[in-house]
Design a protein around this motif. Sequence first.
Motif, mmCIF file in Angstrom:
data_model
loop_
_atom_site.group_PDB
_atom_site.id
_atom_site.type_symbol
_atom_site.label_atom_id
_atom_site.label_comp_id
_atom_site.label_asym_id
_atom_site.label_seq_id
_atom_site.Cartn_x
_atom_site.Cartn_y
_atom_site.Cartn_z
ATOM 1 N N PHE A 7 0.834 -1.200 0.000
ATOM 2 C CA PHE A 7 0.000 0.000 0.000
ATOM 3 C C PHE A 7 0.868 1.249 0.000
ATOM 4 N N VAL A 8 0.520 2.205 -0.855
ATOM 5 C CA VAL A 8 1.334 3.401 -1.023
ATOM 6 C C VAL A 8 0.664 4.658 -0.485
ATOM 7 N N ALA A 9 -0.628 4.586 -0.194
ATOM 8 C CA ALA A 9 -1.351 5.766 0.274
ATOM 9 C C ALA A 9 -2.560 5.338 1.093
ATOM 10 N N MET A 10 -3.023 6.286 1.898
ATOM 11 C CA MET A 10 -4.259 6.077 2.642
ATOM 12 C C MET A 10 -5.162 7.270 2.377
ATOM 13 N N VAL A 11 -6.405 6.992 2.024
ATOM 14 C CA VAL A 11 -7.412 8.036 1.869
ATOM 15 C C VAL A 11 -8.452 7.816 2.956
ATOM 16 N N CYS A 18 -9.004 4.013 4.069
ATOM 17 C CA CYS A 18 -8.699 2.879 3.201
ATOM 18 C C CYS A 18 -7.290 3.036 2.643
ATOM 19 N N GLU A 19 -6.504 1.980 2.734
ATOM 20 C CA GLU A 19 -5.186 1.983 2.121
ATOM 21 C C GLU A 19 -5.329 1.614 0.650
ATOM 22 N N ALA A 23 -1.699 1.246 -8.232
ATOM 23 C CA ALA A 23 -2.653 1.264 -9.347
ATOM 24 C C ALA A 23 -4.002 1.836 -8.901
ATOM 25 N N GLU A 24 -4.409 1.561 -7.682
ATOM 26 C CA GLU A 24 -5.681 2.079 -7.162
ATOM 27 C C GLU A 24 -5.601 3.594 -6.965
ATOM 28 N N LEU A 25 -4.463 4.064 -6.464
ATOM 29 C CA LEU A 25 -4.272 5.504 -6.290
ATOM 30 C C LEU A 25 -4.283 6.213 -7.637
ATOM 31 N N ARG A 26 -3.611 5.640 -8.629
ATOM 32 C CA ARG A 26 -3.637 6.226 -9.979
ATOM 33 C C ARG A 26 -5.057 6.257 -10.531
ATOM 34 N N ALA A 27 -5.805 5.159 -10.346
ATOM 35 C CA ALA A 27 -7.192 5.100 -10.829
ATOM 36 C C ALA A 27 -8.053 6.149 -10.123
ATOM 37 N N LEU A 28 -7.819 6.371 -8.832
ATOM 38 C CA LEU A 28 -8.567 7.387 -8.094
ATOM 39 C C LEU A 28 -8.239 8.778 -8.631
ATOM 40 N N CYS A 29 -6.964 9.086 -8.786
ATOM 41 C CA CYS A 29 -6.558 10.401 -9.313
ATOM 42 C C CYS A 29 -7.162 10.655 -10.687
ATOM 43 N N THR A 110 4.640 12.607 -8.871
ATOM 44 C CA THR A 110 5.106 11.806 -7.732
ATOM 45 C C THR A 110 4.246 10.585 -7.446
ATOM 46 N N LEU A 111 3.310 10.289 -8.341
ATOM 47 C CA LEU A 111 2.513 9.080 -8.142
ATOM 48 C C LEU A 111 3.422 7.862 -8.273
ATOM 49 N N PRO A 112 3.286 6.894 -7.370
ATOM 50 C CA PRO A 112 4.108 5.678 -7.478
ATOM 51 C C PRO A 112 3.753 4.867 -8.710
ATOM 52 N N VAL A 113 4.725 4.169 -9.227
ATOM 53 C CA VAL A 113 4.540 3.375 -10.432
ATOM 54 C C VAL A 113 3.918 2.039 -10.106
#
Length: 113
Positions: A7-11, A18-19, A23-29, A110-113
């Motif tokens: 997990f790279v982020a928590m929203v 939710c962690e 790929a989920e963070l990119r999809a959210l952005c 800066t989004l993780p790959v």
Amino acid sequence: MDPAKPFVAMVGGEGWACELRAAELRALCQGVAVVVCQHSAVAGQLMAEESITINHESGGLWLELQGTATSWSLRFLLEPDTDRGCEGVWSAQASPQLAMALQKLECSGTLPV
């Protein structure tokens, strides 16, 4: 990225968190950018009391923007996979701020790959 820490982020919002994987963070952005852009495109055509709902689905993430021309909230559903699923909502006060923060994150590269 450390595979032991997927997990790279928590929203989060009021009463939930939710962690997210990269790929989920990119999809959210990207998804939030899409629904906000679609809302901006039609907001000028809405009467003051008229409401709109815009949905977007991509990468296992479903998003909904709901509101009026001047006030809207965001809701998301992370489709359950083998180990978890998640659902959350941001208020009309928090949603525009979240959208701006996600845009800055995406535009900064800066989004993780």
